[in-house]
Design a protein around this motif. Structure first.
Motif, PDB file in Angstrom:
ATOM      1  N   GLY A  10       0.849  -1.186   0.000  1.00 61.39           N
ATOM      2  CA  GLY A  10       0.000   0.000   0.000  1.00 61.39           C
ATOM      3  C   GLY A  10       0.884   1.235   0.000  1.00 61.39           C
ATOM      4  O   GLY A  10       1.756   1.400  -0.845  1.00 61.39           O
ATOM      5  N   ASP A  11       0.664   2.103   0.945  1.00 62.31           N
ATOM      6  CA  ASP A  11       1.460   3.324   1.046  1.00 62.31           C
ATOM      7  C   ASP A  11       2.532   3.226   2.128  1.00 62.31           C
ATOM      8  O   ASP A  11       3.195   4.216   2.440  1.00 62.31           O
ATOM      9  CB  ASP A  11       0.548   4.520   1.366  1.00 62.31           C
ATOM     10  CG  ASP A  11      -0.424   4.803   0.233  1.00 62.31           C
ATOM     11  OD1 ASP A  11      -0.078   4.482  -0.922  1.00 62.31           O
ATOM     12  OD2 ASP A  11      -1.523   5.325   0.513  1.00 62.31           O
ATOM     13  N   GLU A  12       2.719   2.052   2.685  1.00 62.10           N
ATOM     14  CA  GLU A  12       3.628   1.906   3.817  1.00 62.10           C
ATOM     15  C   GLU A  12       4.864   1.105   3.409  1.00 62.10           C
ATOM     16  O   GLU A  12       4.758   0.075   2.726  1.00 62.10           O
ATOM     17  CB  GLU A  12       2.915   1.216   4.973  1.00 62.10           C
ATOM     18  CG  GLU A  12       3.771   1.078   6.222  1.00 62.10           C
ATOM     19  CD  GLU A  12       3.027   0.392   7.351  1.00 62.10           C
ATOM     20  OE1 GLU A  12       3.626   0.157   8.408  1.00 62.10           O
ATOM     21  OE2 GLU A  12       1.825   0.081   7.163  1.00 62.10           O
ATOM     22  N   VAL A  13       6.055   1.596   3.817  1.00 58.04           N
ATOM     23  CA  VAL A  13       7.302   0.864   3.582  1.00 58.04           C
ATOM     24  C   VAL A  13       7.399  -0.239   4.626  1.00 58.04           C
ATOM     25  O   VAL A  13       7.386   0.019   5.834  1.00 58.04           O
ATOM     26  CB  VAL A  13       8.526   1.802   3.678  1.00 58.04           C
ATOM     27  CG1 VAL A  13       9.816   1.001   3.538  1.00 58.04           C
ATOM     28  CG2 VAL A  13       8.454   2.881   2.605  1.00 58.04           C
ATOM     29  N   VAL A  14       7.512  -1.487   4.169  1.00 50.93           N
ATOM     30  CA  VAL A  14       7.567  -2.625   5.088  1.00 50.93           C
ATOM     31  C   VAL A  14       8.983  -3.178   5.214  1.00 50.93           C
ATOM     32  O   VAL A  14       9.307  -3.835   6.211  1.00 50.93           O
ATOM     33  CB  VAL A  14       6.601  -3.738   4.640  1.00 50.93           C
ATOM     34  CG1 VAL A  14       5.168  -3.246   4.736  1.00 50.93           C
ATOM     35  CG2 VAL A  14       6.913  -4.204   3.220  1.00 50.93           C
ATOM     36  N   GLU A  15       9.843  -2.932   4.218  1.00 58.19           N
ATOM     37  CA  GLU A  15      11.225  -3.395   4.296  1.00 58.19           C
ATOM     38  C   GLU A  15      12.036  -2.719   3.195  1.00 58.19           C
ATOM     39  O   GLU A  15      11.505  -2.009   2.339  1.00 58.19           O
ATOM     40  CB  GLU A  15      11.314  -4.918   4.158  1.00 58.19           C
ATOM     41  CG  GLU A  15      10.850  -5.461   2.818  1.00 58.19           C
ATOM     42  CD  GLU A  15      10.870  -6.980   2.758  1.00 58.19           C
ATOM     43  OE1 GLU A  15      10.909  -7.594   3.845  1.00 58.19           O
ATOM     44  OE2 GLU A  15      10.856  -7.538   1.652  1.00 58.19           O
ATOM     45  N   TRP A  16      13.338  -2.928   3.258  1.00 62.07           N
ATOM     46  CA  TRP A  16      14.264  -2.433   2.237  1.00 62.07           C
ATOM     47  C   TRP A  16      15.060  -3.620   1.697  1.00 62.07           C
ATOM     48  O   TRP A  16      15.466  -4.505   2.461  1.00 62.07           O
ATOM     49  CB  TRP A  16      15.233  -1.410   2.819  1.00 62.07           C
ATOM     50  CG  TRP A  16      14.614  -0.074   3.106  1.00 62.07           C
ATOM     51  CD1 TRP A  16      13.756   0.235   4.110  1.00 62.07           C
ATOM     52  CD2 TRP A  16      14.835   1.131   2.377  1.00 62.07           C
ATOM     53  NE1 TRP A  16      13.403   1.562   4.061  1.00 62.07           N
ATOM     54  CE2 TRP A  16      14.063   2.139   3.002  1.00 62.07           C
ATOM     55  CE3 TRP A  16      15.590   1.473   1.278  1.00 62.07           C
ATOM     56  CZ2 TRP A  16      14.035   3.453   2.551  1.00 62.07           C
ATOM     57  CZ3 TRP A  16      15.577   2.773   0.813  1.00 62.07           C
ATOM     58  CH2 TRP A  16      14.795   3.754   1.444  1.00 62.07           C
ATOM     59  N   VAL A  17      15.292  -3.602   0.396  1.00 62.80           N
ATOM     60  CA  VAL A  17      16.125  -4.611  -0.254  1.00 62.80           C
ATOM     61  C   VAL A  17      17.309  -3.886  -0.885  1.00 62.80           C
ATOM     62  O   VAL A  17      17.132  -2.874  -1.585  1.00 62.80           O
ATOM     63  CB  VAL A  17      15.353  -5.402  -1.323  1.00 62.80           C
ATOM     64  CG1 VAL A  17      16.267  -6.391  -2.024  1.00 62.80           C
ATOM     65  CG2 VAL A  17      14.183  -6.125  -0.690  1.00 62.80           C
ATOM     66  N   GLY A  18      18.510  -4.386  -0.623  1.00 64.85           N
ATOM     67  CA  GLY A  18      19.699  -3.709  -1.135  1.00 64.85           C
ATOM     68  C   GLY A  18      20.739  -4.686  -1.644  1.00 64.85           C
ATOM     69  O   GLY A  18      20.735  -5.875  -1.310  1.00 64.85           O
ATOM     70  N   THR A  19      21.637  -4.175  -2.475  1.00 63.56           N
ATOM     71  CA  THR A  19      22.755  -4.957  -3.000  1.00 63.56           C
ATOM     72  C   THR A  19      24.040  -4.168  -2.817  1.00 63.56           C
ATOM     73  O   THR A  19      24.029  -2.935  -2.755  1.00 63.56           O
ATOM     74  CB  THR A  19      22.574  -5.272  -4.495  1.00 63.56           C
ATOM     75  OG1 THR A  19      22.612  -4.041  -5.243  1.00 63.56           O
ATOM     76  CG2 THR A  19      21.265  -5.984  -4.755  1.00 63.56           C
ATOM     77  N   CYS A  20      25.142  -4.888  -2.725  1.00 64.74           N
ATOM     78  CA  CYS A  20      26.471  -4.276  -2.672  1.00 64.74           C
ATOM     79  C   CYS A  20      27.318  -4.933  -3.748  1.00 64.74           C
ATOM     80  O   CYS A  20      27.455  -6.160  -3.762  1.00 64.74           O
ATOM     81  CB  CYS A  20      27.123  -4.461  -1.306  1.00 64.74           C
ATOM     82  SG  CYS A  20      26.259  -3.663   0.054  1.00 64.74           S
ATOM     83  N   ALA A  21      27.888  -4.130  -4.625  1.00 66.28           N
ATOM     84  CA  ALA A  21      28.714  -4.644  -5.717  1.00 66.28           C
ATOM     85  C   ALA A  21      30.127  -4.104  -5.574  1.00 66.28           C
ATOM     86  O   ALA A  21      30.328  -2.913  -5.320  1.00 66.28           O
ATOM     87  CB  ALA A  21      28.127  -4.254  -7.075  1.00 66.28           C
TER      88      ALA A  21
END
Length: 679
Positions: free
Chosen positions: A243-254
């Motif tokens: 919806g309009d709510e951030v539930v998590e973050w997904v990230g990468t490191c290269a």
């Protein structure tokens, strides 16, 4: 069929199915003639003629095997249920003429009268379509996830997931593989300990800003690897919404260390080229190159020139001139310029003679003393340097300079790639360095020639003679100013001062030629200065036809009562200044002639002036009085006033007072020669 609709005791009246919300049909006999259809059935399948076998009535049906189910139910008496069965029929109101719909069928044997089959059909097209859309969406998501995972595996070594406030939610195998941190060490804020200390504060600040604004995060930081070295990683993260709510973050490191190094190399070479283009002076150019090296490749750097190294014998000591230095912020101040002599068998000279870069590592603060100039040894000891590179710079086939670069603190020793990049920087500037060093050699020769001509005035009884030469502190060129004084056979004193057009080695050579010709002509014939200048002008037209010069030539003879007699001529030069003992100063503006080298058959006149006891005669070049944009008379008036003020000063103080007391521009050389008749 009409009989079947009549009400009989114990028999089912089919009209009761007319308002049913689902389709109902009854077939009779082994050929399954249609005996009844309700409103919902006809709405779903269209009007089908009663009394006709169902196979004929539904001749356009694609799924013909459904009719076999009717046979089985009639034969066995066992009901059959079919869920979500597709039905492809012809519908006139559909654009394509045919549409596939889905029904759930219930088939039951019906034994009122002639045996038959009761068919109940519920239209489940919307439910099936919705379920299929959901399945398709789920499959699309699964495929997108698989694509994302494949893409991540290609482009990044590390994948991590955090909660909406930034704390890791689950272990990251990639992070542990690269950094060596376990889940317990990684969770919470533990991951920050793997970031380089200098990068931690800006990394946390940038991450918190991304969390606050719920915007994708892109950042570059250095991570400590499992092996203990630091490498640069690019992190990319994005918020995941429900919806309009951030539930998590997904990230990468290269790992982008190699790409970053290539970019740095290109940037350093660009800055090196810019430094050589913006700084024509050799010292400024080398200083700019040192500033490019520090702190990109090293913590400290010094550039040492080896003037005349190629011309010196192999066993002779070598002069090493430190001309440029640089140090990163936080270390000891830059080393001031300086000079030092090295023996031919010293480590520094052997390294230069080897013409190959050397790398050395040593305990912090203990550099090898025999391999470095004393100033560099002191700086590296104070900065706790632990390694160094010594690189000879080859210009036009000769070792022209030596660059020393050092690493301190937690910076690792310079690698072979770093040394190669240093070489590229100076190779890139070869042409500029070559031009600058050739110019410096030419300047050195010109200066040596110029100063060899500025001899000490002779000792003449009854006269005080003082000469001064002041080189321009702002101009790198060699001036054409000169002065001379000598005694003729008859005891007369000759004074000369002049200025040759030009500011290079050619001007210095012409100055020497002019001075020597003037000496020869003055000694050859003891005649008035104007006649000597006339003959010098003729000689110049033959020997130096493209040169011009200004000059004042004066002859001082003895006169009665302790005075002297001045015979002089001026060729395009500022007039002499005469200061009398009563504190008056005036310009000797007689005997004014064109400059030398302008007109071949020009007649040059002379003038005679008495020099009473206590008087001072001053000859000078234009740098003492000229200012750009100012009328020359203004500068001459200043000279007269200052000369009058200094009338009673000793002759050395008189000359020095003029040089320091007049507002000269600092962009031109100044030569003065003064004679005083003692009282």
């Amino acid at each position: 069929m009409d009989d079947a609709r009549e009400e009989e005791p114990g028999r089912l009246t089919l009209e009761v199915f007319d308002p049913a919300p689902v389709g109902v049909a009854v077939t009779n006999g082994p050929d399954h003639r249609i005996g009844y259809t309700n409103i919902a059935y006809r709405a779903s399948f269209g009007e089908r003629p009663l009394g006709r076998p169902i196979r004929e009535a539904f001749g356009e049906l694609v799924e013909r095997d459904y009719f076999d189910l009717l046979d089985r139910v009639l034969a066995t008496g066992e009901p059959v249920n079919v869920s979500e069965a597709p039905v492809s029929l012809f519908y006139p109101d559909v654009d394509t003429g045919r549409e596939e719909r889905f029904f759930s069928f219930s088939l039951t044997r019906f034994d009122q009268g002639e045996p038959g089959v009761l068919v109940v059909a519920a239209d489940v097209t919307e439910q099936v379509t919705a379920a299929r859309r959901a399945d398709d969406m789920a499959e699309t998501r699964r495929r997108a996830l698989r694509r994302f995972q494949s893409l991540v595996q290609i482009t990044a070594e590390i994948v991590w997931v955090t909660g909406p406030r930034g704390g890791p939610l689950e272990p990251s195998p990639g992070w542990e593989r690269v950094t060596g941190q376990t889940w317990e060490e990684f969770r919470g804020r533990g991951w920050i300990r793997a970031v380089h200390p200098d990068d931690r504060e800006p990394t946390v600040r940038s991450w918190q800003e991304a969390l606050r604004r719920s915007r994708p995060w892109r950042h570059l930081y250095r991570l400590r690897t499992r092996e203990g070295e630091y490498r640069r990683f690019e992190v990319n993260a994005a918020p995941v919404y429900e919806g309009d709510e951030v539930v998590e973050w997904v990230g990468t490191c290269a790992d982008v260390e190699e790409r970053w190094q290539r970019q740095q190399q290109r940037e350093l070479l660009r800055r090196a080229a810019l430094a050589t283009a913006e700084h024509p002076e050799l010292q400024d150019m080398l200083g700019a190159l040192a500033d490019v090296l520090v702190p990109a490749l090293a913590d400290g750097c010094a550039v040492h020139l080896l003037p005349e190294y190629a011309e010196r014998p192999a066993t002779a000591p070598v002069l090493v001139r430190r001309i440029a230095t640089a140090a990163r912020p936080g270390l000891a101040r830059r080393i001031p310029p300086g000079e030092e002599w090295f023996s031919a068998d010293s480590g520094f000279i052997r390294a230069a003679r080897g013409r190959r870069s050397q790398r050395r590592s040593f305990p912090p603060g203990k550099p090898p003393a025999d391999l470095l100039p004393a100033g560099s040894v002191m700086w590296m000891a104070e900065a706790k340097a632990h390694s160094m590179v010594l690189m000879p710079v080859i210009v036009d086939g000769d070792v022209a300079a030596v660059v020393t670069a050092s690493a301190c603190g937690d910076r690792p020793p310079m690698s072979d790639d770093d040394v190669a990049l240093m070489g590229q920087m100076f190779d890139h500037t070869h042409d500029a360095l070559s031009t600058a060093m050739r110019y410096q050699r030419t300047q050195r020769v010109a200066l040596a020639l110029q100063h060899s001509l500025l001899v000490e005035p002779p000792r003449v009884p009854g006269l005080d003679i003082v000469a001064r030469y002041q080189a321009s502190p702002a101009a790198a060129e060699v001036g054409g100013d000169w002065y001379d004084s000598f005694v003729l056979r008859d005891g007369a004193l000759v004074l000369a001062i002049g200025d040759v057009a030009g500011h290079d080695l050619g001007a210095a050579v012409q100055m020497g030629q002019l001075r020597n010709m003037l000496r020869g002509l003055a000694v050859d014939r003891e005649e008035p200065p104007g006649d000597i200048l006339r003959r010098l002008n003729i000689a110049m037209s033959t020997l130096s036809p493209d040169s011009t010069a200004t000059c004042v030539l004066a002859r001082v003879d003895e006169a009665g009562e302790g005075g002297r007699l001045l015979n002089f001529a001026v060729a395009g030069h500022p007039p002499p200044l005469l200061v009398t003992p009563d504190g008056r100063a005036r310009l000797l503006e007689q005997a004014v002639n064109p400059l030398l080298g302008l007109l071949v058959d020009q007649t040059y006149t002379s003038a005679v002036e008495a020099l009473p006891p206590g008087s001072t005669l001053l000859l000078y070049t234009d740098g003492l009085v000229e200012h750009p944009g100012e009328n020359l008379d203004v500068g001459l008036d200043r000279l007269c006033r200052k000369g009058a003020e200094l009338a009673a000063a000793p002759l050395p103080a008189f000359c020095d007072g003029l040089l320091t007391g007049l507002p000269t521009t600092g962009t031109d050389d100044i030569a003065v020669i003064a004679v005083r008749v003692p009282e």
